[in-house]
Structure formats: structure tokens, C-alpha cells
Design a protein around this motif. Structure first.
Motif, PDB file in Angstrom:
ATOM      1  N   ALA A 172       0.835  -1.211   0.000  1.00  0.00           N
ATOM      2  CA  ALA A 172       0.000   0.000   0.000  1.00  0.00           C
ATOM      3  C   ALA A 172       0.867   1.256   0.000  1.00  0.00           C
ATOM      4  N   VAL A 173       1.956   1.240   0.750  1.00  0.00           N
ATOM      5  CA  VAL A 173       2.879   2.392   0.768  1.00  0.00           C
ATOM      6  C   VAL A 173       3.485   2.604  -0.614  1.00  0.00           C
ATOM      7  N   ALA A 174       3.957   1.523  -1.225  1.00  0.00           N
ATOM      8  CA  ALA A 174       4.558   1.639  -2.564  1.00  0.00           C
ATOM      9  C   ALA A 174       3.550   2.192  -3.563  1.00  0.00           C
ATOM     10  N   GLN A 175       2.314   1.702  -3.501  1.00  0.00           N
ATOM     11  CA  GLN A 175       1.293   2.189  -4.420  1.00  0.00           C
ATOM     12  C   GLN A 175       0.942   3.644  -4.129  1.00  0.00           C
ATOM     13  N   TRP A 176       0.911   4.012  -2.848  1.00  0.00           N
ATOM     14  CA  TRP A 176       0.624   5.408  -2.483  1.00  0.00           C
ATOM     15  C   TRP A 176       1.679   6.341  -3.078  1.00  0.00           C
TER      16      TRP A 176
ATOM     17  N   LEU B 277       3.468   5.842  -5.743  1.00  0.00           N
ATOM     18  CA  LEU B 277       3.250   5.927  -7.189  1.00  0.00           C
ATOM     19  C   LEU B 277       2.059   6.821  -7.521  1.00  0.00           C
ATOM     20  N   ASP B 278       1.008   6.737  -6.705  1.00  0.00           N
ATOM     21  CA  ASP B 278      -0.217   7.495  -6.957  1.00  0.00           C
ATOM     22  C   ASP B 278      -0.116   8.971  -6.566  1.00  0.00           C
TER      23      ASP B 278
ATOM     24  N   TYR C 195      -7.108   8.226  -0.336  1.00  0.00           N
ATOM     25  CA  TYR C 195      -6.315   7.105   0.168  1.00  0.00           C
ATOM     26  C   TYR C 195      -5.946   6.210  -1.002  1.00  0.00           C
ATOM     27  N   THR C 196      -4.999   5.326  -0.745  1.00  0.00           N
ATOM     28  CA  THR C 196      -4.624   4.301  -1.711  1.00  0.00           C
ATOM     29  C   THR C 196      -4.866   2.949  -1.062  1.00  0.00           C
ATOM     30  N   SER C 197      -5.395   2.017  -1.825  1.00  0.00           N
ATOM     31  CA  SER C 197      -5.619   0.673  -1.295  1.00  0.00           C
ATOM     32  C   SER C 197      -4.758  -0.329  -2.055  1.00  0.00           C
ATOM     33  N   PHE C 198      -4.540  -1.473  -1.405  1.00  0.00           N
ATOM     34  CA  PHE C 198      -3.843  -2.574  -2.063  1.00  0.00           C
ATOM     35  C   PHE C 198      -4.724  -3.805  -1.987  1.00  0.00           C
ATOM     36  N   GLN C 199      -4.882  -4.455  -3.138  1.00  0.00           N
ATOM     37  CA  GLN C 199      -5.644  -5.697  -3.216  1.00  0.00           C
ATOM     38  C   GLN C 199      -4.666  -6.835  -3.492  1.00  0.00           C
TER      39      GLN C 199
ATOM     40  N   VAL D 170      -2.886   6.369   3.920  1.00  0.00           N
ATOM     41  CA  VAL D 170      -3.522   7.686   4.010  1.00  0.00           C
ATOM     42  C   VAL D 170      -2.527   8.673   4.602  1.00  0.00           C
ATOM     43  N   LEU D 171      -2.403   9.829   3.994  1.00  0.00           N
ATOM     44  CA  LEU D 171      -1.500  10.854   4.507  1.00  0.00           C
ATOM     45  C   LEU D 171      -2.216  11.718   5.541  1.00  0.00           C
ATOM     46  N   GLY D 172      -1.573  11.912   6.701  1.00  0.00           N
ATOM     47  CA  GLY D 172      -2.110  12.798   7.731  1.00  0.00           C
ATOM     48  C   GLY D 172      -3.304  12.218   8.465  1.00  0.00           C
ATOM     49  N   ASN D 173      -4.193  13.085   8.938  1.00  0.00           N
ATOM     50  CA  ASN D 173      -5.416  12.689   9.632  1.00  0.00           C
ATOM     51  C   ASN D 173      -5.173  11.928  10.938  1.00  0.00           C
ATOM     52  N   GLU D 174      -4.182  12.374  11.722  1.00  0.00           N
ATOM     53  CA  GLU D 174      -3.870  11.676  12.967  1.00  0.00           C
ATOM     54  C   GLU D 174      -5.054  11.619  13.932  1.00  0.00           C
ATOM     55  N   LYS D 175      -5.878  12.647  13.974  1.00  0.00           N
ATOM     56  CA  LYS D 175      -7.041  12.633  14.878  1.00  0.00           C
ATOM     57  C   LYS D 175      -8.052  11.582  14.451  1.00  0.00           C
ATOM     58  N   LEU D 176      -8.179  11.373  13.163  1.00  0.00           N
ATOM     59  CA  LEU D 176      -9.125  10.403  12.650  1.00  0.00           C
ATOM     60  C   LEU D 176      -8.782   8.980  13.098  1.00  0.00           C
TER      61      LEU D 176
END
Length: 99
Positions: A29-33, A35-36, A68-72, A85-91
Motif C-alpha cells: 500500500a505504501v509503494a502504491q501510495w 506511485l499514486d 487514500y490508496t488501497s492494495f488488493q 492515508v497521509l495525515g489525519n492523525e485525529k481520525l
């Protein structure tokens, strides 16, 4: 001028997976993020792996309009195994770290 704090990349891992296998899925998922989102400027400073109900979080992120980016995983019939997902620590404050 005050510098911006480092951005955190949150990686949500399917809570039904073994943590080690889940972390491998999170790496995808990190690698795809990366790239995206080449323009996002994540500088590899914070990478936080969390256990989550992936389908619930996909729905929640889409409802909130959060990118967000997902990996299947092909070996799991293309099941979504992780999200990045970047950021959104409170979430994500109530999710548990992968151990």
C-alpha cells in the motif's frame, strides 16, 4: 518562517491478517501510495501501521472525501488488505498499532 511538521503516512492493515503478513501487505500500500501521489511530498519521516476493519474504513474515508490508496492482494482473490492515508492523525487516534 516556521517549518511545517513532517507528514505522517498512516497504513491501515486488515485486522484479520497475521501482523507480519499484514505488514507486508502494508508495504504494498505504501509503494502504491508513492506511485499514486508523487506530488504529496511525504519524506519518509513517519510511517504508522494500524490494525483496522478495512472495509469499514474504506467506506468512512470515501464518505469523508479523504484520499487514500488501497492494495488488493491477488493471492487472496483481490481482497483489499491495506490502505495508505497521509495525515489525519485525529481520525485514527482510536486504532491500535500493529504489534
Amino acid at each position: 518562517m516556521k517549518s511545517m511538521p513532517p507528514k505522517r503516512l498512516y497504513v491501515l492493515i486488515d485486522k484479520t491478517l497475521d501482523p507480519i503478513y499484514g505488514c507486508v501487505q502494508g508495504g504494498h500500500a505504501v509503494a502504491q501510495w508513492l506511485l499514486d501521489h508523487p506530488e504529496q511530498g511525504w519524506n519518509n519521516s513517519y510511517l504508522i501501521y494500524l490494525s483496522a476493519d478495512i472495509e469499514r474504513w474504506k467506506d468512512k474515508l470515501e464518505y469523508l472525501g479523504i484520499d487514500y490508496t488501497s492494495f488488493q492482494e491477488p493471492d487472496l482473490k483481490n481482497q483489499t488488505t491495506s490502505l495508505a492515508v497521509l495525515g489525519n492523525e485525529k481520525l485514527f487516534k482510536n486504532l491500535k498499532l500493529i504489534r
